[in-house]
Design a protein around this motif. Structure first.
Motif, short mmCIF file in Angstrom:
data_model
loop_
_atom_site.label_atom_id
_atom_site.label_comp_id
_atom_site.label_asym_id
_atom_site.label_seq_id
_atom_site.Cartn_x
_atom_site.Cartn_y
_atom_site.Cartn_z
N TYR A 45 -2.51 20.55 34.06
CA TYR A 45 -2.60 19.91 35.38
C TYR A 45 -2.54 18.41 35.15
CZ TYR A 45 -3.89 19.45 40.29
OH TYR A 45 -3.87 19.18 41.64
N TRP A 47 -3.10 15.49 36.67
CA TRP A 47 -4.21 14.56 36.95
C TRP A 47 -5.32 14.73 35.92
CZ3 TRP A 47 -4.97 10.57 40.32
CH2 TRP A 47 -6.27 10.17 40.60
N THR A 48 -5.75 15.97 35.72
CA THR A 48 -6.83 16.24 34.77
C THR A 48 -6.45 15.82 33.36
OG1 THR A 48 -7.48 18.14 36.12
CG2 THR A 48 -8.40 18.02 33.90
N ALA A 50 -4.24 13.63 32.43
CA ALA A 50 -4.13 12.17 32.29
C ALA A 50 -5.49 11.58 31.92
CB ALA A 50 -3.61 11.55 33.59
N ILE A 108 3.18 18.62 39.23
CA ILE A 108 1.73 18.48 39.41
C ILE A 108 1.00 19.49 38.53
CG2 ILE A 108 -0.17 18.74 41.07
CD1 ILE A 108 1.97 18.09 43.28
N TYR A 122 3.44 14.43 42.81
CA TYR A 122 2.65 13.43 43.53
C TYR A 122 2.86 12.07 42.87
CZ TYR A 122 -0.52 16.77 45.96
OH TYR A 122 -1.08 17.74 46.76
N HIS A 124 0.80 9.47 42.95
CA HIS A 124 -0.42 8.94 42.31
C HIS A 124 -0.78 9.72 41.04
CE1 HIS A 124 -1.80 12.12 44.99
NE2 HIS A 124 -3.01 12.11 44.47
N TYR A 125 -0.34 10.96 40.91
CA TYR A 125 -0.52 11.68 39.64
C TYR A 125 0.41 11.10 38.57
CZ TYR A 125 -3.28 15.59 41.62
OH TYR A 125 -4.24 16.36 42.19
N ILE A 128 -0.86 7.66 37.29
CA ILE A 128 -2.00 7.73 36.37
C ILE A 128 -1.54 8.26 35.02
CG2 ILE A 128 -2.89 10.06 36.87
CD1 ILE A 128 -4.99 6.84 36.50
N TRP A 129 -0.51 9.10 35.01
CA TRP A 129 0.05 9.55 33.73
C TRP A 129 0.76 8.39 33.03
CZ3 TRP A 129 -1.07 13.28 30.61
CH2 TRP A 129 -0.23 13.55 29.53
N ASP A 191 -0.55 4.48 47.50
CA ASP A 191 0.61 4.64 46.62
C ASP A 191 1.35 3.33 46.35
OD1 ASP A 191 0.11 7.28 46.22
OD2 ASP A 191 1.73 8.05 47.49
N ASP A 194 -0.87 1.02 44.19
CA ASP A 194 -0.99 1.68 42.89
C ASP A 194 0.30 1.50 42.09
OD1 ASP A 194 -1.63 3.37 40.78
OD2 ASP A 194 -1.23 5.20 41.92
#
Length: 275
Positions: A45, A47-48, A50, A108, A122, A124-125, A128-129, A191, A194
């Motif tokens: 996943y 987000w997690t 990252a 995602i 996404y 924003h995901y 962050i990656w 977004d 960011d």
């Protein structure tokens, strides 16, 4: 620096997600296979994971053990090997190739293929990656990770925009796995700012301020169109707004206002919780 108790708690929390990596030697860490514990499709996943990479880098900084760099690298490779491919795992996402593995973005990792909470991409995901890759580049002293982040940035950027060439472009919240169309056409609150901050960090780390100048200018036009950044009382939104603001709060008055407003909102929310 974290206290021993804090560091032990940090390691314990990470091992709940990523298994008993503390017992691994440096050599074993180089062959580590991340367990499929993060709740995403085929065990990954975005987000997690990252934050998993960032946490391994934090452990490296605090403990000074090179094996955490190896664990972060193995997690990065696992994410690219799963989320850089279609859900069947046989084909790279459209736009990607062996020479350009992030050219199709990254999924995602949603459990469902379709539906209201189905898979896709996404913004924003992805940012962050990119940030995780950027920090890995700094911690490992290997520019290749930041180069991967820039490649990913250029690949996904235009697909999150509508009327990108206009004076007042807008963004979309979620796009299809193959980046062919928007899945959620509403605009994310964070977004644009960011993207502006993250892409600026990537360009700065590359030592080439112009390498993402066009993309950064696109974000700036969205920011200008929207005007003053709106602050919600959502704690995740507040936390990310503070994180974004801190990068330029020393010199940018709008970032200072944004951070101060976040802190005021958090303080008011905490007071209400005790009423």
């Amino acid at each position: 620096m974290a206290s021993p108790t804090q560091l032990d708690s940090f390691r314990e929390a990470m091992q709940i997600v990523y298994g008993p990596f503390e017992s691994l030697s440096t050599e074993q860490a180089m062959q580590w296979q991340p367990p499929e514990n993060v709740g995403g499709h085929r065990g990954r996943y975005l987000w997690t994971d990252a934050f998993g990479v960032l946490n391994f880098l934090t452990l490296h900084k605090e403990a000074g053990d090179q094996k955490y760099i190896s664990l972060a690298d193995r997690l990065i490779k696992a994410v690219h090997a799963v989320l850089g491919y279609d859900r069947g795992g046989q084909n790279r996402l459209p736009g990607a190739s062996d020479q350009n593995p992030l050219g199709g973005g990254l999924r995602i990792g949603k459990i469902d293929k379709q539906g209201p909470d189905g898979d896709g991409q996404y913004h924003h995901y992805l940012t962050i990656w990119m940030f995780a890759l950027n920090r890995m580049s700094i911690a490992s002293r290997k520019p290749s990770y930041n180069e991967q982040a820039i490649t990913l940035a250029k690949a996904i950027h235009p697909h999150f925009f509508i009327d990108i060439e206009s004076d007042a472009p807008r963004m979309v919240w979620k796009i299809a796995m193959d980046m062919s169309r928007p899945l959620v056409s509403s605009e994310g609150n964070l977004d644009a700012v960011d993207g502006f901050v993250t892409f600026s960090l990537l360009a700065s780390a590359a030592g080439e301020p112009q390498c993402l100048a066009t993309e950064i200018a696109d974000y700036q036009r969205v920011i200008d169109r929207k005007g003053r950044h709106s602050i919600t009382d959502d704690m995740l939104d507040l936390g990310m707004s503070l994180w974004i603001a801190h990068w330029s709060s020393a010199t940018d008055t709008s970032a200072q206002r944004m951070g101060a407003h976040c802190l005021e909102t958090i303080g008011a929310s905490r007071n209400l919780a005790f009423l």
